[in-house]
Enzyme design. Structure first.
Site, PDB file in Angstrom:
ATOM      1  N   GLY A 238       6.796  32.001  16.544  1.00 34.37           N
ATOM      2  CA  GLY A 238       7.566  33.411  16.726  1.00 34.37           C
ATOM      3  C   GLY A 238       8.833  33.130  17.653  1.00 34.37           C
ATOM      4  N   GLU A 287       2.272  27.523  16.027  1.00 33.20           N
ATOM      5  CA  GLU A 287       2.353  27.678  14.709  1.00 33.20           C
ATOM      6  C   GLU A 287       3.888  27.978  14.584  1.00 33.20           C
ATOM      7  OE1 GLU A 287      -0.039  31.064  13.633  1.00 33.20           O
ATOM      8  OE2 GLU A 287      -1.931  29.951  14.255  1.00 33.20           O
ATOM      9  N   PRO A 288       4.908  27.070  15.056  1.00 32.77           N
ATOM     10  CA  PRO A 288       6.093  27.385  14.998  1.00 32.77           C
ATOM     11  C   PRO A 288       6.704  27.251  13.578  1.00 32.77           C
ATOM     12  CG  PRO A 288       5.924  25.269  15.792  1.00 32.77           C
ATOM     13  CD  PRO A 288       4.658  25.910  15.853  1.00 32.77           C
ATOM     14  N   GLY A 289       7.449  28.290  12.930  1.00 30.88           N
ATOM     15  CA  GLY A 289       8.102  27.944  11.859  1.00 30.88           C
ATOM     16  C   GLY A 289       9.605  27.932  12.003  1.00 30.88           C
ATOM     17  N   ARG A 290      10.243  28.989  12.023  1.00 27.64           N
ATOM     18  CA  ARG A 290      11.681  29.435  12.324  1.00 27.64           C
ATOM     19  C   ARG A 290      12.356  28.370  13.396  1.00 27.64           C
ATOM     20  NH1 ARG A 290      14.165  34.268  11.468  1.00 27.64           N
ATOM     21  NH2 ARG A 290      12.211  35.055  11.592  1.00 27.64           N
ATOM     22  N   CYS A 356      24.447  42.709  -8.353  1.00 24.17           N
ATOM     23  CA  CYS A 356      24.707  44.309  -8.497  1.00 24.17           C
ATOM     24  C   CYS A 356      23.927  45.101  -7.468  1.00 24.17           C
ATOM     25  CB  CYS A 356      24.487  44.444 -10.066  1.00 24.17           C
ATOM     26  SG  CYS A 356      25.518  43.563 -11.324  1.00 24.17           S
ATOM     27  N   GLU A 357      24.135  45.119  -6.416  1.00 29.89           N
ATOM     28  CA  GLU A 357      23.423  45.860  -5.091  1.00 29.89           C
ATOM     29  C   GLU A 357      24.448  45.534  -4.060  1.00 29.89           C
ATOM     30  OE1 GLU A 357      20.303  46.586  -4.957  1.00 29.89           O
ATOM     31  OE2 GLU A 357      19.328  45.844  -6.836  1.00 29.89           O
ATOM     32  N   TYR A 385      13.144  30.744   6.165  1.00 30.85           N
ATOM     33  CA  TYR A 385      13.120  31.985   5.426  1.00 30.85           C
ATOM     34  C   TYR A 385      14.396  32.113   4.482  1.00 30.85           C
ATOM     35  CZ  TYR A 385       9.434  32.461   8.742  1.00 30.85           C
ATOM     36  OH  TYR A 385       8.082  32.188   9.363  1.00 30.85           O
TER      37      TYR A 385
HETATM   38  C1  LIG Z   1       5.068  33.677  10.004  1.00 34.46           C
HETATM   39  C2  LIG Z   1       3.925  32.962  10.926  1.00 34.46           C
HETATM   40  C3  LIG Z   1       4.181  32.115  11.621  1.00 34.46           C
HETATM   41  C4  LIG Z   1       5.551  31.557  12.185  1.00 34.46           C
HETATM   42  O1  LIG Z   1       6.496  32.353  12.349  1.00 34.46           O
HETATM   43  P1  LIG Z   1       7.834  31.837  13.178  1.00 34.46           P
HETATM   44  O2  LIG Z   1       8.604  33.033  13.561  1.00 34.46           O
HETATM   45  O3  LIG Z   1       8.622  31.257  11.771  1.00 34.46           O
HETATM   46  O4  LIG Z   1       7.699  30.939  14.137  1.00 34.46           O
HETATM   47  C5  LIG Z   1       3.072  31.555  12.458  1.00 34.46           C
HETATM   48  N1  LIG Z   1       1.684  32.097  12.510  1.00 34.46           N
HETATM   49  C6  LIG Z   1       1.382  33.061  11.471  1.00 34.46           C
HETATM   50  C7  LIG Z   1       0.029  33.606  11.415  1.00 34.46           C
HETATM   51  C8  LIG Z   1       2.493  33.763  10.905  1.00 34.46           C
HETATM   52  O5  LIG Z   1       2.139  34.602   9.871  1.00 34.46           O
END
Ligand SMILES: *Cc1c(COP(=O)(O)O)cnc(C)c1O
Length: 440
Positions: A238, A287-290, A356-357, A385
């Site tokens: 997050g 659990e970092p993504g972004r 077309c939106e 994303y």
């Molecule tokens: C989406 C998600 C993440 C990653 O979120 P980011 O904002 O991209 O870091 C981590 N854990 C869980 C359970 C998620 O659903």
């Protein structure tokens, strides 16, 4: 530090000229910097160094096989949310023993797959799911490693569509009910209570909500460790990134030490959570993504038309909301820069796609350098994303993707061929077999 900058007025990804990639592979085109991903991973890991955490990259942010391989090579695990993502991670060479499986709706097939592959933990989001996992694992003669996802009831103060840690959300088990659920779970023979998990939302730009959530859940984690012998605490992902301006200063503010007040740096994030986590003596997961991939990617698009209506200037590009839906979906801001930096004044412009939106836009009423048809633009901070949320709406092929490392660039997903879009479709028997079957 991130890998996109203008050198002599031309945008480069690391040491590669982006315009050359656009000409070779066409547009719309995602371009990723491997160095940026690695830098972000290493810096986050270093900031949390004293915890020696397992960083499970949340692959839903960008699950291209080559991107997964970068993180696997750095020693990351993966946070995954479907059987498809597990298969994909395996295809990229991931170690399932470093994968955690999240999500509110795991099917029986997905649970069986996760158990057969030996994932590190299944993160459980409801009592019925726990019962299902127990039943399936028992039948397989296994004990399923699980963590219960705590909903700490903390407002992440982010966009409503990406907040997950309040009681209005579908995610996790309310804080007050967690201890009871562990007690009941401890009597299930097919379940091994391995950890506890939380995730309060995405694109958080301040440390406060992380600290509040960790401070609230840490004593519970300690109690679960002593009562049930859990070994890990996952604090989720997050952490947000700086979307504006990603390029203006040469590097995003995120990465400048002594960053401006209010910007969430890895060090600030760590300072907020480490003091509460270290005394626990548990294995810590993130659990970092972004955070890892957001600023490591751009979407390159070509200007098709500049349409002046008297009131407004529309820059119509060849990328659409099917390629990058974040502006339409989250009202997201993405910095937009021409690949060739040019002088001259700014024009207040809307950059829009061909779909077309009315929601098919990338910016509205923003001062941008004056551009012409045929020029290329980079839509920045599109590494997370972006491509993964792409669709075939308007029968538009999914964009190609390129990974850059130093002076090298490789196509890591070819542009989808048109016929692939409808390859799975067929006419109904009563419609006659002799329908036109034109191949584009
Ligand atoms: C989406 C998600 C993440 C990653 O979120 P980011 O904002 O991209 O870091 C981590 N854990 C869980 C359970 C998620 O659903």
């Amino acid at each position: 530090m991130h890998g996109f900058r203008h050198v002599a007025g031309r945008l480069h990804c690391e040491r590669v000229l982006v315009e050359a990639l656009a000409r070779r592979h066409g547009t719309p085109l995602y371009v990723y910097s491997e160095q940026t991903m690695a830098d972000h991973f290493v810096r986050l890991k270093a900031a949390l160094g004293s915890l020696d955490p397992l960083i499970c990259y949340a692959m839903k942010a960008n699950s291209n096989l080559a991107v997964l391989r970068v993180f696997a090579g750095l020693g990351a695990g993966f946070d995954l949310v479907s059987g498809g993502e597990l298969e994909r991670a395996l295809a990229a060479g991931a170690d399932p023993g470093r994968c955690v499986f999240a999500g509110v709706g795991k099917t029986e097939d997905e649970i069986r797959l996760a158990l057969a592959q030996g994932v590190y933990a299944l993160n459980v989001e409801s009592e019925p799911e726990l019962v299902r996992i127990d039943r399936l694992a028992s039948r397989m003669g296994r004990r399923a490693p699980v963590a219960i996802r705590v909903n700490p009831g903390v407002d992440a103060r982010t966009h409503a569509k990406i907040t997950t840690g309040t009681y209005e959300n579908k995610f996790g088990i309310a804080f007050e009910q967690v201890a009871g659920m562990y007690r009941r779970a401890s009597r299930l023979r097919g379940v091994w209570l391995r950890g506890v998990q939380m995730h309060i939302g995405s694109q958080l730009t301040e440390a406060g909500p992380f600290e509040r959530a960790v401070r609230k859940v840490a004593p519970l984690a300690a109690e679960l460790a002593s009562r049930h012998g859990i070994e890990f605490f996952s604090i989720g992902g997050g952490a947000g990134i700086v979307y504006r301006p990603a390029l203006a200063s040469g590097e995003p503010r995120w990465w400048r030490s002594g960053a401006a007040r209010g910007v969430l740096t890895p060090e600030r994030y760590a300072a907020a959570v480490v003091p509460w986590l270290r005394p626990l003596g548990l294995r810590i997961l993130l659990e970092p993504g972004r955070l890892l991939v957001g600023n490591a990617g751009i979407l390159v698009t070509r200007v098709e038309y500049v349409k002046r209506t008297g009131r407004k200037t529309f820059v119509i590009v060849d990328a659409g909301m099917n390629d990058l839906i974040r502006p339409a979906f989250y009202d997201a801001y993405h910095e937009i820069v021409p690949l060739r930096r040019r002088g001259g004044g700014a024009v207040v412009s809307d950059v829009v796609g061909p779909i077309c939106e009315s929601g098919d836009w990338f910016c509205k009423g923003r001062p941008l350098p004056r551009v012409q048809a045929g020029e290329y633009l980079a839509i920045c901070s599109a590494g997370a994303y972006g491509s993964v949320m792409g669709s075939n709406y308007n029968t538009r092929p999914q964009a190609a993707e390129v990974l850059v490392r130093g002076v090298r660039a490789a196509l890591v997903r070819r542009r989808q061929a048109l016929a692939e879009i409808w390859a799975g479709e067929q006419l109904a028997p009563w419609q006659g077999a002799r329908a036109a079957r034109r191949q584009p």
